[in-house]
Design a protein around this motif. Structure first.
Motif, PDB file in Angstrom:
ATOM      1  N   ILE A   1       0.811  -1.200   0.093  1.00 54.50           N
ATOM      2  CA  ILE A   1       0.000   0.206   0.125  1.00 54.50           C
ATOM      3  C   ILE A   1       0.761   1.163  -0.077  1.00 54.50           C
ATOM      4  O   ILE A   1       1.783   1.297   0.855  1.00 54.50           O
ATOM      5  CB  ILE A   1      -1.007  -0.050   1.272  1.00 54.50           C
ATOM      6  CG1 ILE A   1      -1.922  -1.263   1.210  1.00 54.50           C
ATOM      7  CG2 ILE A   1      -1.894   1.328   1.406  1.00 54.50           C
ATOM      8  CD1 ILE A   1      -2.977  -1.218   2.187  1.00 54.50           C
TER       9      ILE A   1
ATOM     10  N   ALA B   1      -4.013   1.732  -2.915  1.00 54.64           N
ATOM     11  CA  ALA B   1      -4.909   2.019  -1.661  1.00 54.64           C
ATOM     12  C   ALA B   1      -5.274   0.864  -0.874  1.00 54.64           C
ATOM     13  O   ALA B   1      -5.519   0.970   0.237  1.00 54.64           O
ATOM     14  CB  ALA B   1      -6.311   3.122  -2.083  1.00 54.64           C
ATOM     15  N   ALA B   2      -5.529  -0.249  -1.712  1.00 59.29           N
ATOM     16  CA  ALA B   2      -6.032  -1.246  -1.076  1.00 59.29           C
ATOM     17  C   ALA B   2      -5.644  -2.647  -1.738  1.00 59.29           C
ATOM     18  O   ALA B   2      -5.377  -2.555  -2.911  1.00 59.29           O
ATOM     19  CB  ALA B   2      -7.620  -1.321  -0.581  1.00 59.29           C
TER      20      ALA B   2
END
Length: 406
Positions: free
Chosen positions: A329, A349-350
């Protein structure tokens, strides 16, 4: 030996074997020497190519700049690619072999929401559309109305009328009980007044009878009247007690009326809840991306409207399971596509927690369409998000700068 035999013997190949071996020996040695040159030449070319790709000398860089070619661009996963790194010295950085390539698609934050008909709408059709593609809607806004709405509205009006009737019946019951209580109280008061009067008459007649002024018959009549008046008081007291607050009769009558009213209100609440089957509402603040059904049409399995939060665009990338360990991340990314004049940028982001089957495939017929991948969500920066706002579901090639050394 005859002349013919000599001529036949002269044609035998054995007669020339020794001469042929002697005359062709130098030529065969020369051909064998040429055969050794070919492997040496190939080895020299291969060694030069490896040295050139590894060290990338200035001459090779000039060649690539002049021809517009990129090292490794002909393969599915380039070995190295020159990237301009803006700095004080305008240095040129080379992306390391740790970078990860993946196929991805541009999606709004939280992905595309496919809005279907409400539960219980049955085979209702679209009666009216209240939005257009590109409109921004708030949560609970009405997107469309179904043709079952008039029937549901009629059910509400019926339920409201039933509540009014039951409410009036309860009020009537209470008013009737109050009137009966007042009437019983009045009867009791009258009976008590009559009893008081007969008691006074009995006292007067008793006094006269004791003095011998009146007869025994008159005395008996006075006693009978007093007893009748007393029983009348008792009867009215009993009647009044039936309408007293908390009595079983009053409780039962009011309980029945209240129960009927409660049932009517429950029916109204159900009708008010059912009316939502006639509306298609927005589940959240979003933008209308696509409309799948028009007025008069029955919505299909694809739903009615596609919504998405385009205020923040993201990319869903599918990273091969063998490469997911390189991704963390916060890693910077760049995404390119033919429809993009310049690459999009953002950060990871994920990272998904489940390995699944690849759903995004390239146009290459030889591509692996049954690969095992992990979903990685990439948040685009403000400028890239704005440029990607109208490109939902655009397929991109994502390069994740995994483990990049600045």
């Amino acid at each position: 030996m005859s002349k013919q035999d000599n001529e036949a013997a002269g044609k035998l190949p054995l007669q020339d074997n020794g001469i042929a071996k002697t005359s062709n020996a130098p030529a065969r040695t020369s051909r064998l020497g040429h055969l050794y040159i070919i492997p040496l030449l190939m080895l020299t070319l291969f060694t030069g190519a490896v040295i050139g790709m590894y060290f990338q000398p200035p001459g090779l860089r000039v060649f690539f700049n002049a021809t517009g070619l990129q090292p490794g661009a002909g393969s599915d996963m380039p070995i190295a690619i020159a990237v301009q790194k803006v700095s004080a010295q305008e240095e040129v950085a080379v992306i390391s072999e740790g970078d990860v390539l993946a196929l991805g698609r541009i999606i709004p934050r939280g992905d595309v929401i496919n809005v279907a008909t409400p539960s219980g709408a049955g085979d209702a059709r679209i009666a009216a559309l209240n939005v257009n593609v590109g409109d921004t809607v708030e949560r609970r806004d009405i997107l469309a109305e179904l043709d079952n709405l008039p029937q549901l509205q009629s059910a509400i009006r019926t339920a409201q009328a039933n509540v009014a009737v039951r409410d009036a019946a309860l009020a009537q019951t209470r008013a009737s009980i109050d009137a009966s209580r007042a009437e019983a109280q009045a009867s009791l008061s009258k009976a008590e007044a009559g009893a008081t009067e007969t008691d006074a008459e009995l006292s007067r007649v008793t006094s006269l009878f004791e003095r011998g002024v009146t007869t025994r018959a008159e005395m008996d009549r006075a006693i009978a009247s007093a007893n009748t008046a007393a029983r009348d008081v008792e009867r009215n007291i009993a009647t009044l007690s039936r309408y007293a607050a908390g009595s079983d009769t009053v409780q039962a009558d009011i309980a029945v009326a209240e129960a009927n009213l409660t049932a009517a209100k429950a029916e109204l609440a159900r009708a008010e809840q059912d009316i939502e089957r006639g509306y298609v509402r927005a589940p959240t603040k979003s933008t209308v991306l696509q409309i799948h059904a028009q007025p008069g049409e029955r919505p299909s399995a694809s739903g009615i409207i596609d919504l998405g939060d385009t205020s923040q665009m993201t990319i869903e990338a599918e990273v091969y399971q063998s490469m997911i360990a390189r991704v963390t991340i916060g890693d910077p990314i760049s995404a390119s596509a033919d429809a993009l004049p310049q690459p999009l940028t953002g950060v990871v982001a994920a990272i998904g927690l489940e390995i699944g089957r690849q759903s995004i495939t390239s146009d290459d017929p030889a591509a692996n369409t049954d690969a095992r991948v992990v979903d990685v969500i990439i948040s685009l920066d403000a400028d890239s998000s704005a440029r990607a706002r109208a490109l939902t579901n655009l397929e991109t090639i994502v390069r994740i700068d995994a483990g990049r050394i600045e």
